[in-house]
Design a protein around this motif. Structure first.
Motif, short mmCIF file in Angstrom:
data_model
loop_
_atom_site.label_atom_id
_atom_site.label_comp_id
_atom_site.label_asym_id
_atom_site.label_seq_id
_atom_site.Cartn_x
_atom_site.Cartn_y
_atom_site.Cartn_z
N THR A 109 25.65 15.08 -14.47
CA THR A 109 26.14 13.70 -14.57
C THR A 109 27.52 13.65 -13.96
O THR A 109 28.31 14.58 -14.08
CB THR A 109 26.21 13.22 -16.04
N SER A 110 27.80 12.56 -13.26
CA SER A 110 29.11 12.40 -12.63
C SER A 110 29.37 10.93 -12.40
O SER A 110 28.48 10.09 -12.57
CB SER A 110 29.14 13.16 -11.30
N GLY A 111 30.58 10.62 -12.00
CA GLY A 111 30.90 9.27 -11.61
C GLY A 111 32.15 8.73 -12.25
O GLY A 111 32.30 8.83 -13.46
N ARG A 112 33.03 8.21 -11.39
CA ARG A 112 34.25 7.57 -11.88
C ARG A 112 33.92 6.20 -12.44
O ARG A 112 34.22 5.89 -13.58
CB ARG A 112 35.24 7.38 -10.74
N PHE A 113 33.34 5.37 -11.61
CA PHE A 113 33.04 3.99 -11.98
C PHE A 113 31.54 3.78 -12.19
O PHE A 113 31.13 3.05 -13.07
CB PHE A 113 33.54 3.02 -10.91
N PHE A 114 30.76 4.40 -11.33
CA PHE A 114 29.31 4.28 -11.41
C PHE A 114 28.75 5.61 -11.86
O PHE A 114 28.93 6.62 -11.19
CB PHE A 114 28.72 3.87 -10.06
N ARG A 115 28.08 5.63 -12.98
CA ARG A 115 27.54 6.85 -13.56
C ARG A 115 26.31 7.27 -12.78
O ARG A 115 25.39 6.49 -12.55
CB ARG A 115 27.16 6.57 -15.02
N THR A 116 26.30 8.51 -12.33
CA THR A 116 25.18 9.07 -11.59
C THR A 116 24.61 10.24 -12.39
O THR A 116 25.35 11.10 -12.84
CB THR A 116 25.63 9.58 -10.21
N THR A 117 23.32 10.24 -12.56
CA THR A 117 22.64 11.33 -13.23
C THR A 117 21.62 11.91 -12.27
O THR A 117 20.80 11.19 -11.72
CB THR A 117 21.92 10.82 -14.50
N ARG A 118 21.72 13.22 -12.02
CA ARG A 118 20.77 13.90 -11.15
C ARG A 118 20.04 14.95 -11.98
O ARG A 118 20.67 15.74 -12.67
CB ARG A 118 21.48 14.58 -9.99
N THR A 119 18.75 14.95 -11.89
CA THR A 119 17.94 15.96 -12.55
C THR A 119 17.09 16.64 -11.49
O THR A 119 16.31 15.99 -10.79
CB THR A 119 17.03 15.33 -13.62
N VAL A 120 17.27 17.94 -11.35
CA VAL A 120 16.51 18.72 -10.38
C VAL A 120 15.59 19.65 -11.16
O VAL A 120 16.08 20.57 -11.82
CB VAL A 120 17.44 19.54 -9.46
N PRO A 121 14.28 19.41 -11.13
CA PRO A 121 13.37 20.34 -11.80
C PRO A 121 13.46 21.72 -11.14
O PRO A 121 13.42 21.84 -9.91
CB PRO A 121 11.99 19.72 -11.58
#
Length: 180
Positions: A109-121
């Motif tokens: 999970t990352s993001g200053r203003f916009f939350r980004t969630t990346r899931t890599v199986p």
């Protein structure tokens, strides 16, 4: 008060079938404090390059209008943006970056203003490598590059021991699944 980013990394349970965190929820690990120093160094370098370009434009144009634009507009704006980057934005980015690595997935999970969630199986990962440029080496940091059929994802910068642990874990899981 100790910052959460300064906490030592913990190994997650190796149980297969680990549950995926809810979207946007923080992961189990955070970047080390040195990652904030790296972001600050990169911000200073970037702003210095932009200031140098503005000054070169000023020298080339040699007009009063160019002088006003560069000296009264561009350089103060760059200085203000750099202060904002160092005092607030880089700290936010540091605070909101976290990750979890299990046998089943890599979750970031990352993001200053916009939350980004990346899931890599994990089964979708084709290759995993660690990278360390000169600034990362100087600050004892490393980045993990995950290659999938869909592209590449980065994890980090994180401590070298954590990067090696992630690399070894993903590699172990991939080898076990290819043998089984």
């Amino acid at each position: 008060m100790q910052d959460a980013a300064d906490e030592p990394a913990r190994d997650e349970p190796a149980a297969a079938g680990a549950e995926l965190p809810p979207v946007g929820e923080a992961g189990a690990h955070r970047r080390p404090a040195a990652a904030l120093r790296l972001a600050n160094v990169m911000a200073v370098i970037g702003h210095a390059v932009l200031a140098a370009i503005a000054l070169v434009v000023l020298v080339i144009l040699r007009t009063e209008l160019a002088a006003w634009i560069v000296l009264a507009g561009v350089l103060p704006a760059l200085a203000l943006w750099m202060v904002l980057d160092l005092a607030v934005l880089n700290r936010w980015e540091q605070r909101f970056y976290s990750y979890t690595v299990t046998d089943d997935f890599v979750y970031v999970t990352s993001g200053r203003f916009f939350r980004t969630t990346r899931t890599v199986p994990t089964p979708h990962i084709l290759a995993v490598e660690t990278q360390q440029g000169p600034l990362q080496r100087a600050l004892d940091l490393m980045t993990v590059q995950l290659t999938t059929i869909a592209g590449q994802d980065e994890l980090g910068p994180i401590a070298p021991a954590d990067a090696e642990r992630v690399r070894d874990r993903v590699t172990r899981v991939l080898l076990e699944r290819s043998d089984g």
